[in-house]
Design an enzyme around this catalytic site. Structure first.
Site, mmCIF file in Angstrom:
data_model
loop_
_atom_site.group_PDB
_atom_site.id
_atom_site.type_symbol
_atom_site.label_atom_id
_atom_site.label_comp_id
_atom_site.label_asym_id
_atom_site.label_seq_id
_atom_site.Cartn_x
_atom_site.Cartn_y
_atom_site.Cartn_z
ATOM 1 N N ASN A 14 -4.611 59.106 85.588
ATOM 2 C CA ASN A 14 -5.067 58.923 86.976
ATOM 3 C C ASN A 14 -4.060 58.135 87.809
ATOM 4 O O ASN A 14 -3.722 56.999 87.467
ATOM 5 C CB ASN A 14 -6.414 58.196 86.998
ATOM 6 C CG ASN A 14 -7.526 59.024 86.401
ATOM 7 O OD1 ASN A 14 -7.512 59.300 85.207
ATOM 8 N ND2 ASN A 14 -8.492 59.423 87.204
ATOM 9 N N GLY A 74 -21.887 55.160 85.879
ATOM 10 C CA GLY A 74 -20.699 54.415 86.290
ATOM 11 C C GLY A 74 -20.005 53.683 85.164
ATOM 12 O O GLY A 74 -19.042 52.952 85.401
ATOM 13 N N GLN A 107 -18.399 55.138 82.707
ATOM 14 C CA GLN A 107 -17.206 55.858 82.260
ATOM 15 C C GLN A 107 -15.954 55.136 82.765
ATOM 16 O O GLN A 107 -15.969 54.542 83.842
ATOM 17 C CB GLN A 107 -17.226 57.320 82.714
ATOM 18 C CG GLN A 107 -17.179 57.550 84.208
ATOM 19 C CD GLN A 107 -18.546 57.614 84.852
ATOM 20 O OE1 GLN A 107 -19.461 56.895 84.457
ATOM 21 N NE2 GLN A 107 -18.692 58.458 85.878
ATOM 22 N N ASN A 119 -12.168 59.181 97.161
ATOM 23 C CA ASN A 119 -13.590 59.294 97.507
ATOM 24 C C ASN A 119 -14.175 57.944 97.894
ATOM 25 O O ASN A 119 -14.816 57.785 98.940
ATOM 26 C CB ASN A 119 -14.386 59.841 96.321
ATOM 27 C CG ASN A 119 -14.452 61.351 96.312
ATOM 28 O OD1 ASN A 119 -13.848 62.013 97.143
ATOM 29 N ND2 ASN A 119 -15.171 61.902 95.353
ATOM 30 N N PHE A 120 -13.976 56.961 97.022
ATOM 31 C CA PHE A 120 -14.583 55.648 97.241
ATOM 32 C C PHE A 120 -14.026 54.974 98.482
ATOM 33 O O PHE A 120 -14.770 54.363 99.261
ATOM 34 C CB PHE A 120 -14.365 54.749 96.018
ATOM 35 C CG PHE A 120 -15.186 55.115 94.814
ATOM 36 C CD1 PHE A 120 -16.083 56.168 94.836
ATOM 37 C CD2 PHE A 120 -15.051 54.393 93.632
ATOM 38 C CE1 PHE A 120 -16.844 56.501 93.716
ATOM 39 C CE2 PHE A 120 -15.810 54.706 92.507
ATOM 40 C CZ PHE A 120 -16.703 55.758 92.550
ATOM 41 N N TYR A 167 -8.027 74.359 84.486
ATOM 42 C CA TYR A 167 -6.978 73.342 84.636
ATOM 43 C C TYR A 167 -6.558 72.788 83.278
ATOM 44 O O TYR A 167 -5.364 72.777 82.933
ATOM 45 C CB TYR A 167 -7.483 72.221 85.537
ATOM 46 C CG TYR A 167 -6.459 71.160 85.849
ATOM 47 C CD1 TYR A 167 -5.377 71.436 86.679
ATOM 48 C CD2 TYR A 167 -6.580 69.868 85.335
ATOM 49 C CE1 TYR A 167 -4.442 70.458 86.982
ATOM 50 C CE2 TYR A 167 -5.655 68.883 85.637
ATOM 51 C CZ TYR A 167 -4.584 69.182 86.459
ATOM 52 O OH TYR A 167 -3.655 68.219 86.742
ATOM 53 N N ASP A 168 -7.544 72.362 82.470
ATOM 54 C CA ASP A 168 -7.245 71.740 81.185
ATOM 55 C C ASP A 168 -6.467 72.684 80.279
ATOM 56 O O ASP A 168 -5.409 72.333 79.735
ATOM 57 C CB ASP A 168 -8.534 71.313 80.482
ATOM 58 C CG ASP A 168 -9.370 70.327 81.290
ATOM 59 O OD1 ASP A 168 -8.949 69.981 82.410
ATOM 60 O OD2 ASP A 168 -10.435 69.926 80.805
#
Length: 338
Positions: free
Chosen positions: A189, A222, A224, A205-206, A160-161
């Site tokens: 994001n 967490g 990051q 997700n969360f 992807y990158d």
């Protein structure tokens, strides 16, 4: 959600109704873009192979005579006379783009090549949805467009990158060699309604885990950081760049510079959903960036664009969307079991 932008200066620069191809138009971002373009009076052709895009994202658009859908993979050539092309065709979440990494790379490179050839043939303006992933795990923070990045070319995220980096190179070369009218956005994001529950991105997700009362999975400790832009803000940025005068043909960052740790996001979603979920930690994935925050100085200066939707406001709409999706799925399960 209210329109927070004064778009008069943008509308005054917008050309008459156009015939527009949106590759990846059935996806999360693509469907919002199609909706915007149709409501502005354009003829819009959505092209999607439906590997991750969904027809239900387009359900409200199918009643318009000016909207049509073609199931097609841009890895194969496509011939359509169009005035503008938006290339959003590529899985954007790690579980999806890593599921078939060779096809992901082909979509970014060969797919972009086919769309650029189409733009060249019909003298169409073409837009590339690039990504903040071109910066990799950055050594410069926040990330300006001039930063060349710290990207691993040999790893699970590389398809992807590096695919997106190669696509930017193709756009550069088609502009300089053939005079193709290009626009490039580096997307940070983004979240909002129509995200897939299974896309593996941190916001979806969360929210899904919290609504189900499951443990919320935080990778690493967490600490990051990420910056979260609401989808309406991003689509506004797309349109401002596409129709801006003078034309900007170098990459432009679009994202929300508000920076949060992943743990802070998890705690915020637990509070907003009233969930009893607990946070659990798992090992950090390979090449997961430690920091991600856009420098949007260029967008502010050249597009008069800044994101206006606060995280709490955007999360409220996104949580409501997933509540509806999950309740509908539960209802279908009960009905099928009877």
């Amino acid at each position: 959600m209210k329109n927070i932008f004064d778009t008069t200066k943008i509308i005054s620069k917008r050309p008459p109704a156009r015939r527009i191809l949106v590759a990846g138009g059935a996806g999360f971002l693509g469907s919002h873009l199609c909706e915007r373009l149709v409501h502005e009076g354009n003829t819009v052709i959505c092209v999607d192979n439906f590997s991750t895009g969904r027809m239900e994202n387009l359900s409200d658009l199918l009643r318009f005579d000016t909207f049509s859908v073609i199931q097609h993979d841009i890895v194969d050539p496509l011939e359509l006379p169009v005035d503008e092309i938006y290339n959003l065709a590529c899985p954007a979440s790690p579980p999806h783009y890593q599921a078939d990494p060779i096809h992901t790379l082909k979509t970014s490179v060969i797919g972009s090549l086919h769309l650029l050839e189409l733009a060249r043939k019909h003298q169409a303006r073409i837009f590339q949805a690039s990504t903040s992933e071109v910066y990799g795990d950055p050594h410069v923070h926040p990330q300006p467009e001039a930063y060349w990045g710290n990207v691993n070319s040999f790893g699970p995220r590389s398809c992807y990158d590096e695919g997106k980096r190669s696509a930017e190179t193709l756009f550069y070369d088609f502009h300089h060699q053939h005079g193709v009218d290009i626009r490039i956005v580096r997307i940070f994001n983004t979240y909002g309604p129509r995200m897939r529950a299974d896309d593996g991105r941190v916001v979806s997700n969360f929210i899904v885990q919290a609504l189900r009362g499951d443990d919320i999975t935080v990778y690493g400790d967490g600490s990051q950081t990420r910056s979260f832009c609401y989808v309406d803000d991003l689509i506004e940025g797309f349109c401002r760049l596409m129709y801006n005068q003078p034309a900007i043909r170098t990459p432009v960052n679009l994202g929300n510079p508000g920076e949060f740790t992943v743990r802070e996001l998890a705690q915020q979603i637990i509070r907003m959903t009233g969930s009893s979920s607990k946070i659990v930690h798992r090992p950090l994935p390979t090449d997961d960036p430690r920091q991600r925050r856009p420098d949007i100085s260029a967008a502010k200066r050249d597009l008069d664009w800044t994101p206006g939707v606060a995280l709490t406001e955007g999360l409220t709409s996104t949580i409501a969307y997933f509540e509806h999706q999950l309740s509908r799925a539960d209802g279908e399960f009960v009905e099928a079991a009877q």
